[in-house]
Design a protein around this motif. Structure first.
Motif, short mmCIF file in Angstrom:
data_model
loop_
_atom_site.label_atom_id
_atom_site.label_comp_id
_atom_site.label_asym_id
_atom_site.label_seq_id
_atom_site.Cartn_x
_atom_site.Cartn_y
_atom_site.Cartn_z
N HIS A 122 -105.94 -50.11 -102.21
CA HIS A 122 -105.17 -50.33 -100.99
C HIS A 122 -105.87 -49.76 -99.76
O HIS A 122 -105.43 -49.99 -98.65
CB HIS A 122 -103.77 -49.74 -101.12
CG HIS A 122 -103.78 -48.26 -101.26
ND1 HIS A 122 -103.96 -47.64 -102.47
CD2 HIS A 122 -103.64 -47.27 -100.35
CE1 HIS A 122 -103.93 -46.33 -102.29
NE2 HIS A 122 -103.74 -46.09 -101.03
N VAL A 123 -106.96 -49.01 -99.94
CA VAL A 123 -107.71 -48.48 -98.80
C VAL A 123 -108.78 -49.50 -98.44
O VAL A 123 -109.56 -49.92 -99.26
CB VAL A 123 -108.38 -47.13 -99.16
CG1 VAL A 123 -109.25 -46.65 -98.01
CG2 VAL A 123 -107.31 -46.10 -99.49
N ASP A 132 -109.62 -54.06 -90.53
CA ASP A 132 -108.68 -52.94 -90.67
C ASP A 132 -107.75 -52.97 -89.46
O ASP A 132 -108.16 -52.63 -88.35
CB ASP A 132 -109.46 -51.63 -90.74
CG ASP A 132 -108.56 -50.44 -91.01
OD1 ASP A 132 -107.33 -50.65 -91.20
OD2 ASP A 132 -109.07 -49.32 -91.04
N ARG A 165 -106.27 -43.04 -91.14
CA ARG A 165 -106.74 -42.40 -92.37
C ARG A 165 -105.71 -41.40 -92.88
O ARG A 165 -105.47 -41.28 -94.08
CB ARG A 165 -108.10 -41.73 -92.14
CG ARG A 165 -109.24 -42.72 -92.07
CD ARG A 165 -110.59 -42.04 -92.06
NE ARG A 165 -110.81 -41.23 -90.87
CZ ARG A 165 -111.29 -41.71 -89.72
NH1 ARG A 165 -111.62 -42.99 -89.61
NH2 ARG A 165 -111.46 -40.92 -88.68
N ARG A 168 -103.02 -43.31 -94.63
CA ARG A 168 -103.49 -43.77 -95.95
C ARG A 168 -103.51 -42.63 -96.96
O ARG A 168 -103.16 -42.82 -98.12
CB ARG A 168 -104.87 -44.41 -95.83
CG ARG A 168 -104.83 -45.75 -95.18
CD ARG A 168 -106.19 -46.45 -95.34
NE ARG A 168 -106.17 -47.67 -94.57
CZ ARG A 168 -106.65 -47.78 -93.33
NH1 ARG A 168 -107.19 -46.75 -92.73
NH2 ARG A 168 -106.58 -48.93 -92.71
#
Length: 188
Positions: A122-123, A132, A165, A168
């Motif tokens: 999923h990243v 992104d 980030r 995430r």
């Protein structure tokens, strides 16, 4: 695609501990040439029969499984601890860079390390063909009075990429850290 579940090392080690104690060794039954895996106390005997030379390799694999499993579990724990330490180092470098009123760019090595660690499906890695969009969405949602994403300078983009980030990482660990001391105490 279904995400692989993380290895439950405690359960794996519990199964290994519940097995017949070792060491285990391979023996050849001379009359039949069958391969046996036997524990030193004789409570475990696995007869592989004889189907050629492959039987020897299978027996060796099984005989070494207890110590191999323990060594692999130890190595996985060591590597997980290193990933946590490296991630915390990246977090500290990012925090240092963006703490100013006019944030500094996040060091390039942090981006490279994060790219190397981005193994979760999923990243979205920076070199992915998929754009992104999370940083732009965050900027639009929480900074709606500012310029559009395409008009942001590199420092402002770095700011929103940092927050993406962080989101995430929180999703990957299934929640935000409510308290740093509790997070550190929970580490392996």
């Amino acid at each position: 695609m279904t995400q692989p579940q993380p290895l439950d090392l405690d359960a794996i080690e519990a199964r290994a501990a519940a097995a017949t104690p070792g060491p285990w060794r391979v023996e050849t039954h001379a009359p039949t040439l069958s391969r046996l895996v036997r524990s030193d106390d004789g409570t475990l005997v696995i007869d592989f029969g004889y189907v050629g030379n492959r039987t020897q390799a299978d027996a060796e694999f099984v005989a070494h499984a207890p110590e191999d499993i323990t060594a692999l579990a130890d190595e996985i724990r060591r590597l997980r601890a290193q990933v946590i330490a490296v991630t915390e180092l990246c977090d500290a470098a990012e925090k240092q860079a963006i703490r100013w009123e006019h944030p500094l760019p996040v060091p390039e090595w942090v981006t490279e390390v994060r790219r190397a660690l981005a193994v979760e499906a999923h990243v979205v890695a920076d070199d992915s063909d998929d754009p992104d969009t999370l940083p732009a969405w965050l900027q639009q949602r929480f900074g709606p009075c500012g310029p559009d994403w395409d008009d942001l300078d590199d420092d402002d983009r770095a700011y929103w990429e940092h927050h993406a980030r962080a989101v995430r990482r929180a999703v990957a660990r299934r929640g935000f850290k409510p308290d740093v001391a509790a997070h550190r105490a929970a580490r392996p």
